[in-house]
Design a protein around this motif. Structure first.
Motif, PDB file in Angstrom:
ATOM      1  N   ARG A  27       1.829  -3.644  38.204  1.00 19.92           N
ATOM      2  CA  ARG A  27       1.452  -2.252  37.947  1.00 19.92           C
ATOM      3  C   ARG A  27       1.366  -1.877  36.480  1.00 19.92           C
ATOM      4  N   SER A  28       2.214  -2.434  35.630  1.00 23.72           N
ATOM      5  CA  SER A  28       2.196  -1.949  34.248  1.00 23.72           C
ATOM      6  C   SER A  28       2.314  -3.067  33.225  1.00 23.72           C
ATOM      7  N   ILE A  29       3.397  -3.791  33.236  1.00 24.88           N
ATOM      8  CA  ILE A  29       3.604  -4.829  32.223  1.00 24.88           C
ATOM      9  C   ILE A  29       2.503  -5.882  32.312  1.00 24.88           C
ATOM     10  N   GLY A  30       1.991  -6.084  33.509  1.00 25.48           N
ATOM     11  CA  GLY A  30       0.965  -7.095  33.721  1.00 25.48           C
ATOM     12  C   GLY A  30      -0.307  -6.893  32.931  1.00 25.48           C
ATOM     13  N   TYR A  31      -0.551  -5.678  32.467  1.00 26.66           N
ATOM     14  CA  TYR A  31      -1.730  -5.463  31.629  1.00 26.66           C
ATOM     15  C   TYR A  31      -1.543  -6.087  30.258  1.00 26.66           C
ATOM     16  N   PHE A  32      -0.292  -6.332  29.892  1.00 26.33           N
ATOM     17  CA  PHE A  32      -0.004  -6.896  28.576  1.00 26.33           C
ATOM     18  C   PHE A  32       0.573  -8.301  28.677  1.00 26.33           C
ATOM     19  N   TRP A  33       1.195  -8.615  29.800  1.00 28.06           N
ATOM     20  CA  TRP A  33       1.801  -9.933  29.996  1.00 28.06           C
ATOM     21  C   TRP A  33       1.775 -10.231  31.485  1.00 28.06           C
ATOM     22  N   THR A  34       1.108 -11.289  31.881  1.00 23.58           N
ATOM     23  CA  THR A  34       1.002 -11.591  33.300  1.00 23.58           C
ATOM     24  C   THR A  34       1.957 -12.712  33.699  1.00 23.58           C
ATOM     25  N   ALA A  35       2.383 -12.653  34.942  1.00 29.65           N
ATOM     26  CA  ALA A  35       3.248 -13.691  35.501  1.00 29.65           C
ATOM     27  C   ALA A  35       3.120 -13.655  37.017  1.00 29.65           C
ATOM     28  N   THR A  36       3.166 -14.818  37.628  1.00 27.19           N
ATOM     29  CA  THR A  36       3.138 -14.892  39.084  1.00 27.19           C
ATOM     30  C   THR A  36       4.549 -14.647  39.619  1.00 27.19           C
ATOM     31  N   HIS A  37       4.625 -14.374  40.909  1.00 23.11           N
ATOM     32  CA  HIS A  37       5.939 -14.197  41.550  1.00 23.11           C
ATOM     33  C   HIS A  37       6.788 -15.447  41.344  1.00 23.11           C
ATOM     34  N   GLN A  38       6.161 -16.612  41.526  1.00 19.72           N
ATOM     35  CA  GLN A  38       6.891 -17.869  41.388  1.00 19.72           C
ATOM     36  C   GLN A  38       7.442 -18.036  39.971  1.00 19.72           C
ATOM     37  N   GLN A  39       6.642 -17.703  38.967  1.00 15.65           N
ATOM     38  CA  GLN A  39       7.112 -17.806  37.584  1.00 15.65           C
ATOM     39  C   GLN A  39       8.301 -16.885  37.345  1.00 15.65           C
ATOM     40  N   ILE A  40       8.209 -15.666  37.847  1.00 15.93           N
ATOM     41  CA  ILE A  40       9.291 -14.692  37.649  1.00 15.93           C
ATOM     42  C   ILE A  40      10.578 -15.202  38.280  1.00 15.93           C
ATOM     43  N   TYR A  41      10.515 -15.680  39.524  1.00 17.03           N
ATOM     44  CA  TYR A  41      11.720 -16.166  40.192  1.00 17.03           C
ATOM     45  C   TYR A  41      12.292 -17.389  39.480  1.00 17.03           C
ATOM     46  N   ARG A  42      11.429 -18.300  39.034  1.00 11.94           N
ATOM     47  CA  ARG A  42      11.891 -19.505  38.336  1.00 11.94           C
ATOM     48  C   ARG A  42      12.599 -19.122  37.025  1.00 11.94           C
TER      49      ARG A  42
END
Length: 186
Positions: A27-42
């Motif tokens: 919703r918001s941070i992703g416009y400046f920094w993207t990450a997949t769910h898997q990356q976030i959990y890892r």
């Protein structure tokens, strides 16, 4: 910037589960920094092992328990170190700009639809940003209560995104005018 720093900022704004973090990135941070769910959990798992975040189990009535992450003192220290380190200005790598330059060696009119598509995407993102600004910050600065550093800085980043989208739309207007001027006539 490492994903860890984006996660620390998000968790300092509001602790949450990995799922909630992933939604914030969408919703918001992703416009400046993207990450997949898997990356976030890892990364959360690694941050927990390094002592940067603490985890508590939160019971839920109608759903399985969830893990809620919050920033630990070591995480605040890591973020503080990173905030004080200088960073290099970002280089602009823009595929569309290279295509536009390359149109000089082909038919410039062939690029019109692609530039129009990009312009539509930037208009959509600008509309999204403006709607979020009205929703989250009201019609006037300070209308949503007393000054708060977190909110003020979130708004500053949002205003930067709005300015960027407006600049891109203006630039793409110029590119389209140029492409139309260069296109061979009937």
């Amino acid at each position: 910037m490492a994903l860890e720093h984006a996660i620390l900022v998000s968790l300092l704004e509001k602790p949450g589960s990995g799922y909630e973090l992933a939604r914030r990135f969408e919703r918001s941070i992703g416009y400046f920094w993207t990450a997949t769910h898997q990356q976030i959990y890892r990364v959360l798992k690694r941050m927990e092992a390094d002592g940067w975040v603490v985890v508590r189990d939160v019971a839920q009535k109608t759903r399985p328990d969830k893990k809620e992450y919050a920033v630990a003192p070591a995480g605040r220290e890591a973020l503080s170190r990173w905030l004080h380190d200088p960073i290099e200005p970002e280089s602009v790598r823009h595929d569309l700009a290279v295509k536009i330059r390359g149109a000089a060696f082909d038919d410039p009119a062939a690029l019109v639809r692609e530039v129009e598509r990009h312009q539509g995407l930037h208009r959509d993102r600008l509309a999204h940003y403006l709607a979020g600004e009205r929703r989250d910050f009201g019609p006037e600065p300070g209308a949503c209560g007393p000054p708060d550093a977190g909110r003020e800085l979130q708004h500053a980043v949002l205003r930067g995104g709005i300015a960027y989208e407006r600049m891109m739309i203006d630039w793409l207007d110029d590119v389209l005018a140029t492409l139309h001027r260069l296109a061979p006539g009937p």
